[in-house]
Design an enzyme around this catalytic site. Structure first.
Site, mmCIF file in Angstrom:
data_model
loop_
_atom_site.group_PDB
_atom_site.id
_atom_site.type_symbol
_atom_site.label_atom_id
_atom_site.label_comp_id
_atom_site.label_asym_id
_atom_site.label_seq_id
_atom_site.Cartn_x
_atom_site.Cartn_y
_atom_site.Cartn_z
ATOM 1 N N HIS A 193 -0.185 3.323 -9.791
ATOM 2 C CA HIS A 193 -0.938 3.652 -8.699
ATOM 3 C C HIS A 193 -0.444 5.355 -8.473
ATOM 4 O O HIS A 193 0.330 5.758 -7.774
ATOM 5 C CB HIS A 193 -1.192 3.215 -7.256
ATOM 6 C CG HIS A 193 -1.793 4.022 -6.357
ATOM 7 N ND1 HIS A 193 -2.798 4.469 -6.156
ATOM 8 C CD2 HIS A 193 -1.004 4.647 -5.299
ATOM 9 C CE1 HIS A 193 -3.007 5.494 -5.168
ATOM 10 N NE2 HIS A 193 -1.798 5.496 -4.599
ATOM 11 N N VAL A 235 0.874 -1.199 0.003
ATOM 12 C CA VAL A 235 0.093 0.146 -0.116
ATOM 13 C C VAL A 235 0.903 1.076 -0.022
ATOM 14 O O VAL A 235 0.561 2.329 -0.586
ATOM 15 C CB VAL A 235 -0.907 -0.007 1.015
ATOM 16 C CG1 VAL A 235 -1.812 1.316 1.310
ATOM 17 C CG2 VAL A 235 -2.003 -1.167 1.307
ATOM 18 N N ASP A 267 -8.373 3.291 -6.102
ATOM 19 C CA ASP A 267 -8.558 4.037 -7.450
ATOM 20 C C ASP A 267 -9.914 3.451 -8.106
ATOM 21 O O ASP A 267 -10.556 4.030 -8.709
ATOM 22 C CB ASP A 267 -7.384 3.997 -8.222
ATOM 23 C CG ASP A 267 -5.993 4.361 -7.670
ATOM 24 O OD1 ASP A 267 -6.015 5.629 -7.174
ATOM 25 O OD2 ASP A 267 -5.085 3.518 -7.429
HETATM 26 P P1 NAX Z 1 1.214 7.430 7.972
HETATM 27 O O1 NAX Z 1 2.391 8.395 8.053
HETATM 28 O O2 NAX Z 1 -0.266 8.016 9.128
HETATM 29 O O3 NAX Z 1 1.596 6.015 8.785
HETATM 30 C C1 NAX Z 1 2.721 5.400 8.270
HETATM 31 C C2 NAX Z 1 3.304 4.588 9.343
HETATM 32 O O4 NAX Z 1 4.477 3.743 8.990
HETATM 33 C C3 NAX Z 1 4.088 5.454 10.718
HETATM 34 O O5 NAX Z 1 3.468 4.980 11.776
HETATM 35 C C4 NAX Z 1 5.367 4.938 10.495
HETATM 36 O O6 NAX Z 1 6.051 4.923 11.639
HETATM 37 C C5 NAX Z 1 5.401 3.709 9.937
HETATM 38 N N1 NAX Z 1 6.766 3.188 9.088
HETATM 39 C C6 NAX Z 1 7.494 4.008 8.532
HETATM 40 N N2 NAX Z 1 8.570 3.380 8.184
HETATM 41 C C7 NAX Z 1 8.446 1.980 8.735
HETATM 42 C C8 NAX Z 1 9.077 0.883 8.427
HETATM 43 N N3 NAX Z 1 10.587 0.936 7.769
HETATM 44 N N4 NAX Z 1 8.589 -0.301 8.873
HETATM 45 C C9 NAX Z 1 7.473 -0.231 9.700
HETATM 46 N N5 NAX Z 1 6.845 0.683 9.622
HETATM 47 C C10 NAX Z 1 7.366 1.874 9.013
HETATM 48 O O7 NAX Z 1 0.831 6.957 6.787
HETATM 49 P P2 NAX Z 1 -0.606 6.555 6.246
HETATM 50 O O8 NAX Z 1 -1.626 7.493 5.962
HETATM 51 O O9 NAX Z 1 -0.959 5.195 6.992
HETATM 52 O O10 NAX Z 1 -0.246 6.066 4.717
HETATM 53 C C11 NAX Z 1 0.836 4.833 4.600
HETATM 54 C C12 NAX Z 1 1.164 4.973 3.199
HETATM 55 O O11 NAX Z 1 0.178 4.552 2.285
HETATM 56 C C13 NAX Z 1 1.659 6.141 2.618
HETATM 57 O O12 NAX Z 1 3.020 5.655 1.845
HETATM 58 C C14 NAX Z 1 0.584 6.497 1.474
HETATM 59 O O13 NAX Z 1 1.212 7.341 0.343
HETATM 60 C C15 NAX Z 1 0.073 5.213 1.207
HETATM 61 N N6 NAX Z 1 -0.991 5.255 0.473
HETATM 62 C C16 NAX Z 1 -1.475 4.405 -0.468
HETATM 63 C C17 NAX Z 1 -2.525 4.455 -1.133
HETATM 64 C C18 NAX Z 1 -2.899 3.552 -2.303
HETATM 65 O O14 NAX Z 1 -3.816 3.653 -2.860
HETATM 66 N N7 NAX Z 1 -1.880 2.530 -2.649
HETATM 67 C C19 NAX Z 1 -3.744 5.335 -0.782
HETATM 68 C C20 NAX Z 1 -3.551 5.904 0.516
HETATM 69 C C21 NAX Z 1 -2.297 6.233 1.030
HETATM 70 O O15 NAX Z 1 -1.683 7.521 0.592
#
Ligand code: NAX
Length: 327
Positions: A187, A129, A159
């Site tokens: 995406h 994701v 999407d």
């Molecule tokens: P958040 O910043 O709220 O949460 C991300 C979490 O990942 C944080 O708690 C952070 O500590 C943790 N993290 C970072 N590096 C890590 C690692 N090496 N191992 C384990 N955990 C780690 O982001 P959130 O809103 O939850 O979004 C997460 C990801 O989803 C982002 O990359 C975002 O761009 C992506 N998305 C993808 C979508 C899709 O359709 N494919 C849509 C929604 C979202 O934008």
């Protein structure tokens, strides 16, 4: 005997994680008969927050939830995992070049891919994701040579669902009357939501809307919906992203309904001229626990140009991570 399925969620303390974990634990990912163990992977600074979420999961007393593990070590978090939802990623920050972004994510998805390779269960299925999702999936896959490549997928279901919703509103029909929607490609803003194969009431959707609406409203609205959510909410899509992840894995495990298909980014076998090996979104059905690309669709010039542009972006990303030594 019903086996307990171990589901590993990375970025578990993030906003998507918070929207996702309760739905998995309640049985919406795998069905009401399948007990689950949750494994939460976070970075050290966020482990405490993940512990807080785990306390709330406990407090729901979900009958299907058989255990919660929390770790900052991928080897532990993926040990015996049957399903991995790779949500945590390094977001793009101001002034960050694409190379920096890919490098930073290579540092996350390479080691996670290796940990999956070395420790996950034989039937592991992976959904990425975290963005850039398609290329992060490619990085993880290439670090896991012992896992069949097809087990690595990236999410374009959000999407897809956005496209269903926009078309439903336009034609004033329930979403349930729409079949055969497709998102092609990456995406990203280059993705191509295709109405030339989608059907509403058994008739091609593209023939039921104005050409300029399709081109100038529908496609950009779907492709830029993520930015519109950020603008409105002050935070990126979370519950809808979690919902799409649930849909993707649910269909992968349980199959897609007869007479319909969905969208998922899976390793290309060269179908529709999409470069073999890149992880690109296709029209797919799930049968016996495997994604299959829907074959035999006619692609007209309008669609061809758009699919090619999105695929080219994926090829460029692949070449960039190759140059960085990440695959
Ligand atoms: P958040 O910043 O709220 O949460 C991300 C979490 O990942 C944080 O708690 C952070 O500590 C943790 N993290 C970072 N590096 C890590 C690692 N090496 N191992 C384990 N955990 C780690 O982001 P959130 O809103 O939850 O979004 C997460 C990801 O989803 C982002 O990359 C975002 O761009 C992506 N998305 C993808 C979508 C899709 O359709 N494919 C849509 C929604 C979202 O934008």
């Amino acid at each position: 005997i019903v086996m307990t399925v171990k589901v590993t969620v990375t970025g578990a303390a993030g906003q998507i994680g918070y929207a996702l974990l309760f739905r998995i634990a309640s049985g919406q990912l795998l069905g009401a008969d399948t007990p689950v163990t949750l494994s939460l992977l976070e970075i050290p600074q966020a482990v405490k927050a993940a512990e807080g979420t785990a306390m709330e999961l406990d407090d729901c007393a979900f009958p299907l939830l058989r255990g919660i593990e929390i770790s900052d070590d991928p080897a532990k978090a993926f040990d015996g995992a049957n399903i991995a939802l790779l949500v945590g990623a390094r977001p793009r920050t101001a002034g960050m070049e694409r190379g920096d972004l890919l490098q930073a994510n290579g540092g996350i998805f390479g080691p996670q891919g290796k940990a999956i390779n070395d420790h996950a269960a034989d039937d592991i299925r992976v959904l990425v994701v975290g963005n850039p999702a398609n290329t992060n999936a490619l990085i993880a896959q290439s670090a896991a040579p012992d896992v069949p490549a097809e087990r690595f997928t990236a999410m374009t279901r959000l999407d897809h669902n956005r496209a269903l919703s926009q078309l439903s509103a336009k034609l004033r029909v329930p979403v349930s009357e729409i079949r055969k929607m497709t998102i092609w490609g990456n995406h990203s803003a280059t993705q191509y939501p295709d109405l030339f194969h989608a059907e509403v009431g058994g008739k091609i959707a593209a023939e039921q809307v104005e050409e300029d609406w399709l081109r100038d409203t529908f496609i950009p609205t779907v492709a830029k919906r993520g930015a519109a959510i950020i603008e409105a909410r002050g935070a990126s899509s979370a519950a809808s992203a979690a919902n799409a992840a649930i849909d993707h894995v649910h269909d992968w495990v349980n199959g897609t309904p007869e007479g319909d298909w969905t969208s998922a980014a899976i390793p290309s076998d060269g179908s529709y001229g999409v470069a073999e090996g890149i992880i690109s979104s296709f029209p797919v059905v799930s049968k016996n626990g495997r994604w299959e690309i829907v074959q035999g669709l006619e692609i007209d010039a309008f669609s061809r140009t758009r699919i090619d542009a999105s695929v080219q972006e994926l090829i460029d990303e692949r070449d960039a991570v190759r140059e960085l030594g990440l695959i």
